[in-house]
Write a protein that holds these residues in place. Structure first.
Motif, PDB file in Angstrom:
ATOM      1  N   SER A 223       0.910  -1.233   0.051  1.00  0.00           N
ATOM      2  CA  SER A 223       0.103   0.107   0.073  1.00  0.00           C
ATOM      3  C   SER A 223       0.676   1.142  -0.064  1.00  0.00           C
ATOM      4  CB  SER A 223      -0.855  -0.070   1.357  1.00  0.00           C
ATOM      5  OG  SER A 223      -0.233   0.259   2.473  1.00  0.00           O
ATOM      6  N   GLY A 224       2.023   1.097   0.570  1.00  0.00           N
ATOM      7  CA  GLY A 224       3.062   2.582   0.568  1.00  0.00           C
ATOM      8  C   GLY A 224       2.571   3.341   1.855  1.00  0.00           C
ATOM      9  N   ASP A 225       1.916   3.012   2.571  1.00  0.00           N
ATOM     10  CA  ASP A 225       1.395   3.762   3.623  1.00  0.00           C
ATOM     11  C   ASP A 225       2.293   3.466   4.947  1.00  0.00           C
ATOM     12  OD1 ASP A 225       0.595   4.896   6.106  1.00  0.00           O
ATOM     13  OD2 ASP A 225      -1.581   4.404   5.574  1.00  0.00           O
ATOM     14  N   THR A 226       3.455   4.471   5.212  1.00  0.00           N
ATOM     15  CA  THR A 226       4.601   4.565   6.074  1.00  0.00           C
ATOM     16  C   THR A 226       3.920   4.104   7.487  1.00  0.00           C
ATOM     17  OG1 THR A 226       4.775   6.587   5.927  1.00  0.00           O
ATOM     18  CG2 THR A 226       6.136   5.555   4.703  1.00  0.00           C
ATOM     19  N   SER A 227       2.874   4.971   7.976  1.00  0.00           N
ATOM     20  CA  SER A 227       2.275   4.816   9.287  1.00  0.00           C
ATOM     21  C   SER A 227       1.998   3.216   9.483  1.00  0.00           C
ATOM     22  CB  SER A 227       1.294   5.578   9.311  1.00  0.00           C
ATOM     23  OG  SER A 227       0.844   5.868  10.596  1.00  0.00           O
ATOM     24  N   GLN A 228       1.244   2.772   8.560  1.00  0.00           N
ATOM     25  CA  GLN A 228       0.871   1.219   8.697  1.00  0.00           C
ATOM     26  C   GLN A 228       1.932   0.452   8.649  1.00  0.00           C
ATOM     27  OE1 GLN A 228      -2.986  -0.728   7.833  1.00  0.00           O
ATOM     28  NE2 GLN A 228      -2.883   0.500   6.026  1.00  0.00           N
ATOM     29  N   ILE A 229       2.888   0.864   7.639  1.00  0.00           N
ATOM     30  CA  ILE A 229       4.216   0.029   7.668  1.00  0.00           C
ATOM     31  C   ILE A 229       4.739  -0.343   9.180  1.00  0.00           C
ATOM     32  CG2 ILE A 229       6.440  -0.849   6.782  1.00  0.00           C
ATOM     33  CD1 ILE A 229       5.159   0.879   4.374  1.00  0.00           C
ATOM     34  N   SER A 230       5.009   1.003   9.626  1.00  0.00           N
ATOM     35  CA  SER A 230       5.458   1.011  10.978  1.00  0.00           C
ATOM     36  C   SER A 230       4.759   0.303  12.021  1.00  0.00           C
ATOM     37  CB  SER A 230       5.618   2.628  11.319  1.00  0.00           C
ATOM     38  OG  SER A 230       5.845   2.640  12.815  1.00  0.00           O
ATOM     39  N   ASP A 231       3.258   0.551  11.982  1.00  0.00           N
ATOM     40  CA  ASP A 231       2.542  -0.141  12.977  1.00  0.00           C
ATOM     41  C   ASP A 231       2.625  -1.624  12.881  1.00  0.00           C
ATOM     42  OD1 ASP A 231       1.560   2.027  13.819  1.00  0.00           O
ATOM     43  OD2 ASP A 231      -0.139   2.028  12.807  1.00  0.00           O
ATOM     44  N   MET A 232       2.730  -2.190  11.684  1.00  0.00           N
ATOM     45  CA  MET A 232       2.745  -3.587  11.464  1.00  0.00           C
ATOM     46  C   MET A 232       4.255  -4.215  11.988  1.00  0.00           C
ATOM     47  SD  MET A 232      -0.209  -4.393  10.554  1.00  0.00           S
ATOM     48  CE  MET A 232      -0.774  -3.061  11.213  1.00  0.00           C
ATOM     49  N   HIS A 233       5.265  -3.549  11.831  1.00  0.00           N
ATOM     50  CA  HIS A 233       6.549  -3.744  12.168  1.00  0.00           C
ATOM     51  C   HIS A 233       6.489  -3.749  13.946  1.00  0.00           C
ATOM     52  CE1 HIS A 233       8.126  -3.294   8.343  1.00  0.00           C
ATOM     53  NE2 HIS A 233       9.193  -4.143   8.715  1.00  0.00           N
ATOM     54  N   ASN A 234       5.826  -2.660  14.471  1.00  0.00           N
ATOM     55  CA  ASN A 234       5.764  -2.954  15.685  1.00  0.00           C
ATOM     56  C   ASN A 234       5.030  -3.765  16.468  1.00  0.00           C
ATOM     57  OD1 ASN A 234       7.104  -0.607  17.241  1.00  0.00           O
ATOM     58  ND2 ASN A 234       5.662   0.832  16.389  1.00  0.00           N
ATOM     59  N   PHE A 235       3.822  -4.463  15.840  1.00  0.00           N
ATOM     60  CA  PHE A 235       3.223  -5.523  16.306  1.00  0.00           C
ATOM     61  C   PHE A 235       4.019  -6.708  16.195  1.00  0.00           C
ATOM     62  CE2 PHE A 235      -0.611  -2.683  15.644  1.00  0.00           C
ATOM     63  CZ  PHE A 235      -1.125  -2.601  16.710  1.00  0.00           C
ATOM     64  N   THR A 236       4.503  -6.760  15.165  1.00  0.00           N
ATOM     65  CA  THR A 236       5.349  -8.205  14.950  1.00  0.00           C
ATOM     66  C   THR A 236       6.469  -8.230  16.063  1.00  0.00           C
ATOM     67  OG1 THR A 236       4.967  -7.990  12.655  1.00  0.00           O
ATOM     68  CG2 THR A 236       6.492  -9.428  13.185  1.00  0.00           C
ATOM     69  N   GLY A 237       7.248  -7.187  16.208  1.00  0.00           N
ATOM     70  CA  GLY A 237       8.166  -6.968  17.317  1.00  0.00           C
ATOM     71  C   GLY A 237       7.677  -7.159  18.590  1.00  0.00           C
ATOM     72  N   LYS A 238       6.526  -6.869  18.956  1.00  0.00           N
ATOM     73  CA  LYS A 238       5.895  -7.357  20.166  1.00  0.00           C
ATOM     74  C   LYS A 238       5.608  -8.834  20.365  1.00  0.00           C
ATOM     75  CE  LYS A 238       3.392  -2.828  21.364  1.00  0.00           C
ATOM     76  NZ  LYS A 238       2.232  -2.329  21.609  1.00  0.00           N
ATOM     77  N   GLU A 239       5.178  -9.511  19.305  1.00  0.00           N
ATOM     78  CA  GLU A 239       5.094 -10.752  19.317  1.00  0.00           C
ATOM     79  C   GLU A 239       6.323 -11.290  19.544  1.00  0.00           C
ATOM     80  OE1 GLU A 239       2.962 -14.346  19.053  1.00  0.00           O
ATOM     81  OE2 GLU A 239       2.177 -12.419  19.208  1.00  0.00           O
ATOM     82  N   PHE A 240       7.574 -11.108  18.943  1.00  0.00           N
ATOM     83  CA  PHE A 240       8.769 -11.739  19.129  1.00  0.00           C
ATOM     84  C   PHE A 240       9.113 -11.560  20.493  1.00  0.00           C
ATOM     85  CE2 PHE A 240       9.609 -11.646  14.293  1.00  0.00           C
ATOM     86  CZ  PHE A 240       9.958 -13.030  14.097  1.00  0.00           C
ATOM     87  N   LYS A 241       8.898 -10.357  21.079  1.00  0.00           N
ATOM     88  CA  LYS A 241       9.174 -10.151  22.370  1.00  0.00           C
ATOM     89  C   LYS A 241       8.690 -10.921  23.518  1.00  0.00           C
ATOM     90  CE  LYS A 241       9.092  -6.380  25.843  1.00  0.00           C
ATOM     91  NZ  LYS A 241       8.026  -6.982  26.808  1.00  0.00           N
ATOM     92  N   LYS A 242       7.205 -11.156  23.098  1.00  0.00           N
ATOM     93  CA  LYS A 242       6.369 -12.220  23.859  1.00  0.00           C
ATOM     94  C   LYS A 242       6.962 -13.424  23.915  1.00  0.00           C
ATOM     95  CE  LYS A 242       2.394 -13.082  22.782  1.00  0.00           C
ATOM     96  NZ  LYS A 242       0.797 -12.819  22.483  1.00  0.00           N
TER      97      LYS A 242
END
Length: 804
Positions: A223-242
């Motif tokens: 989609s090229g939406d940088t805000s959404q790309i950032s959000d998805m990386h954050n959520f994925t990072g949280k899953e790895f941290k968990k």
């Protein structure tokens, strides 16, 4: 001439700057202000005025109410729902009276309004009411292949997830994904994909979770939406941290920050930095974690985001609290409290008041702490926040127990216990059982105390919390001793000692790691600063060259003059920058030397050198070495009555003097364990007269303690036993991280027995030590006979003194 040129240059720069400011102001005036005024004034106040026109058609009124319904920024959520109802009312009238009424379009208006209504209810945690609103929106949506239908299904999925109805949540999420995929709505596809990942996470299907997170990132990138790309990386990072995969979590958080910088979204940037702070703190990199936290605070202050600023200040205060800087933590907590009160954030206020109570408690002000904890409890009960109620009760019980208010503490622990059992939070459940057992022990309710302490001990053992397990087992030992069960008392005492020793080793290793992290961080910061300065110099050079070129077009004479000035300034600047870089390199070298010195302070020189060279060390066997143990009389009782700060300062004063004495006699200090001091002579460097050296050092210890007792020292623990034994030991460093030099063997245990069977203000030595020094010209001995030593049988012991 040069002054004239400088004046012309400054006038030209001022003119250009003035023109730029005027252009920016005009752009703001004609672009930003009209939009904001229109959305806040025309679309709200003016639309209300238009609705008062009795001649206005019902269809137009429905459209106006729909606009007001979507304008959430200007009104309360209850008003939004009323506007949503008005949309249906006026559309129903329009169906009967308006010739221009279009049924499908009107139904979509209702669907959109109901969807807005459900979204508002969902944000207020009114999930069942939100579900009804979304269901009604679904009924009214006539376009069966539309973005609106996909949005409603996605909202339904989130609502069912909040209600723990996973099958329904998955059904609606899958429909949302299918609709958005078929319509090519890639900009909104990541949201239902992330929702599916959360659903699978609750179902504990790890592989599916990561699959949908990766799909969400891929869709966001498409989609090229940088805000959404950032959000998805954050959520994925949280899953790895968990999952405990902290390196992977770090990589995803850093990617999120990269996209935050591209989008310029400060709110997302603060969320990403907060995630990095939590991760770095978990990794033990406190300096870097605090850097991220201060960055969050600065951004929040700049954007006037009081909620995030308060969260950052509160977290900074908690970090200072953990590090023992209680007064500074109190400063940050009070700042956070003022901000949270200003925005009426009641949950935040409740937590911060509780944190202030913890700071007062550690500052030795229990009365103030009780006031804070009671206030926090009342606020938590008012907002029915069970987690904060449990926390406040636990803190109140702890303070009351320390003050001797055992009945109040018991009642608070029992109430807390009921709350923890309801949610099965095992660690806090164990803490509460242990605290209750302690209170019951003080009230001589021994059997009930043993029951609670056993539950707490077993959970701590299961969760691998050695420090808390040590405390629970020590209390169990005291309880069994009180009911005259010596075998169980001894069993739990041994467990307590073993767990405490492991905790002490871990703390020493953690401190070493933190110092190394601090050194690495500071070193990297110096290098980064140097690189930054160099980069700034390069950028400045480019600007200067561009400026010269511009003025070259104005005239050759000006070009020559400016070029000469530029060259002169550049030479001076380069010389100054070279000097700065050289100084910074010297500072880096100095920090490196300081780090090496720190390592030599922790480990013997040859062991430290071996560790630096090969990365590992080998344990070595020594046929003969002499071990010394010291212990202060009645230290536990004295420590209980002292201020913690005074207690630590007193120990520091004594042990610093001991360190000076052992260095004088070339003795190796091994460690301190609470109030005990352990040293060895003959390791790692073999010394012929090791026994005599360590005895002379022990006599100097006693001489120093006697001097403190006779003087005006304010330190109350000035009576000490010393025990010494000679024999074989093994010495070295165990493990590959958080190094600590230590010695092992029966000689260590026997030296400890010598100290236990000694007398106050005397140095007690074993038969094997006496055999080595009996011919010494400096020492006089007093045979004590054969004394029964625990676990050793009868042993010959001698008191030793200096001659003369």
């Amino acid at each position: 001439m040069i002054n004239f040129l400088n004046l012309s240059l400054s006038t030209f720069s001022f003119t250009m700057a003035f023109r730029s400011i005027i252009i920016c102001l005009l752009w703001v005036l004609f672009n930003i202000l009209p939009r904001s005024c229109y959305s806040q004034l025309i679309e709200y106040d003016s639309l209300h005025a238009v609705l008062e026109d009795a001649t206005l058609p019902d269809l137009k009124k429905a459209q106006i109410h729909f606009k007001l319904c979507r304008n959430k920024q200007s009104q309360e959520w209850t008003k939004v729902i009323k506007h949503c109802d008005s949309v249906e009312i006026f559309l129903s009238r329009a169906r009967l009276n308006d010739a221009h009424y279009q049924k499908d379009k009107a139904e979509d208006y209702i669907a959109k309004a109901r969807n807005e209504c459900g979204g508002i209810l969902s944000t207020k945690n009114m999930h069942k009411a939100a579900l009804k609103a979304f269901d009604r929106a679904l009924e009214k949506c006539r376009q069966k292949n539309s973005p609106l239908l996909a949005t409603i299904h996605s909202n339904l999925g989130y609502t069912y997830l909040n209600l723990d109805s996973l099958e329904q949540a998955m059904l609606h999420s899958m429909k949302a994904v299918h609709l958005r995929d078929s319509l090519g709505l890639y900009e909104s596809l990541p949201t239902p994909l992330r929702l599916l990942a959360e659903i699978y996470s609750k179902m504990q299907l790890a592989d599916s979770v990561m699959l949908f997170y990766y799909r969400a990132i891929a869709s966001a990138l498409k989609s090229g939406d940088t805000s959404q790309i950032s959000d998805m990386h954050n959520f994925t990072g949280k899953e790895f941290k968990k999952r405990g995969q902290l390196d992977s979590a770090y990589l995803y958080y850093m990617k999120a920050i990269e996209f935050n910088q591209l989008s310029g979204d400060t709110s997302d940037m603060m969320a990403s930095l907060f995630n990095l702070f939590i991760l770095k703190k978990q990794l033990g990199d406190i300096p870097q974690a605090l850097d991220h936290l201060h960055h969050v605070q600065q951004l929040a202050e700049k954007t006037r985001d009081k909620k995030m600023e308060a969260a950052a200040l509160n977290s900074i205060g908690l970090n200072h609290l953990d590090r023992g800087d209680f007064a500074l933590s109190l400063t940050y907590f009070n700042k956070a409290l003022r901000l949270r009160k200003a925005i009426n954030h009641m949950k935040g206020v409740t937590s911060t008041v509780s944190n202030i109570g913890m700071a007062y408690q550690r500052l030795g002000r229990p009365d103030s702490a009780l006031i804070c904890f009671n206030t926090s409890l009342k606020m938590a009960e008012k907002i029915n926040d069970k987690r904060r109620i449990r926390f406040a009760l636990s803190n109140l019980a702890y303070v009351n127990r320390e003050l001797g208010n055992y009945r109040q503490a018991e009642a608070q622990y029992r109430r807390c216990l009921l709350l923890y059992k309801l949610i099965m939070h095992r660690a806090d459940l164990a803490r509460t059982h242990t605290g209750l057992g302690n209170v019951l022990l003080n009230q001589r309710k021994y059997h009930e105390a043993i029951t609670n302490l056993k539950i707490g001990f077993e959970i701590f053992e299961e969760l691998d919390y050695p420090e808390l397990a040590s405390r629970a087992s020590q209390l169990l030992s005291e309880a069994y001793e009180a009911v005259h069960n010596p075998s169980s008392a001894l069993k739990y005492h041994k467990i307590a000692v073993a767990r405490r020793d492991s905790v002490n080793n871990e703390e020493a290793q953690r401190a070493t790691a933190q110092r190394e992290a601090q050194y690495t961080y500071e070193k990297q910061k110096i290098i980064d600063d140097a690189n930054h300065q160099q980069q700034l110099a390069i950028e400045q050079e480019k600007k200067e060259k561009q400026r010269i070129f511009t003025f070259f077009m104005a005239g050759g004479f000006i070009l020559v003059a400016l070029f000469l000035i530029f060259v002169f300034n550049q030479l001076k600047k380069t010389k100054r920058q070279n000097l700065i870089i050289e100084n910074q390199k010297a500072e880096v070298e100095m920090e490196h030397e300081r780090s090496d010195q720190l390592l030599r302070n922790i480990l013997p020189n040859e062991t430290a050198q071996e560790l630096k060279t090969s990365g590992t060390t080998k344990a070595r066997f020594y046929n003969e070495a002499t071990v010394l143990f010291t212990d202060f009389q009645s230290f536990t009782e004295i420590a209980a009555s002292m201020n913690p700060t005074d207690l630590v300062q007193g120990l520091h004063a004594h042990f610093s003097t001991f360190d000076t004495i052992v260095e004088k006699y070339k003795i190796e200090k091994i460690k301190t364990i609470g109030d005990a001091y352990m040293a060895v002579c003959g390791v790692p460097n073999r010394i012929a007269n090791h026994a005599e050296r360590i005895i002379l050092a022990g006599l100097e210890f006693q001489q120093y303690i006697n001097t403190q007792k006779q003087g005006d020292s304010k330190i109350p623990f000035n009576a000490m036993r010393i025990g010494i034994h000679t024999g074989p030991v093994v010495a070295g460093v165990v493990g590959t991280r958080k190094f600590q030099y230590d010695i092992w063997g029966d000689t260590v245990n026997t030296a400890s027995r010598m100290e236990k069977h000694g007398e106050i203000n005397r140095v007690n030595i074993s038969q094997s030590t006496y055999d080595m020094v009996k011919d010494s010209k400096h020492l006089r001995f007093e045979f004590r006979g054969s004394i029964e030593a625990k676990g050793k049988g009868e042993m010959g012991m001698y008191f030793v003194e200096r001659k003369g």
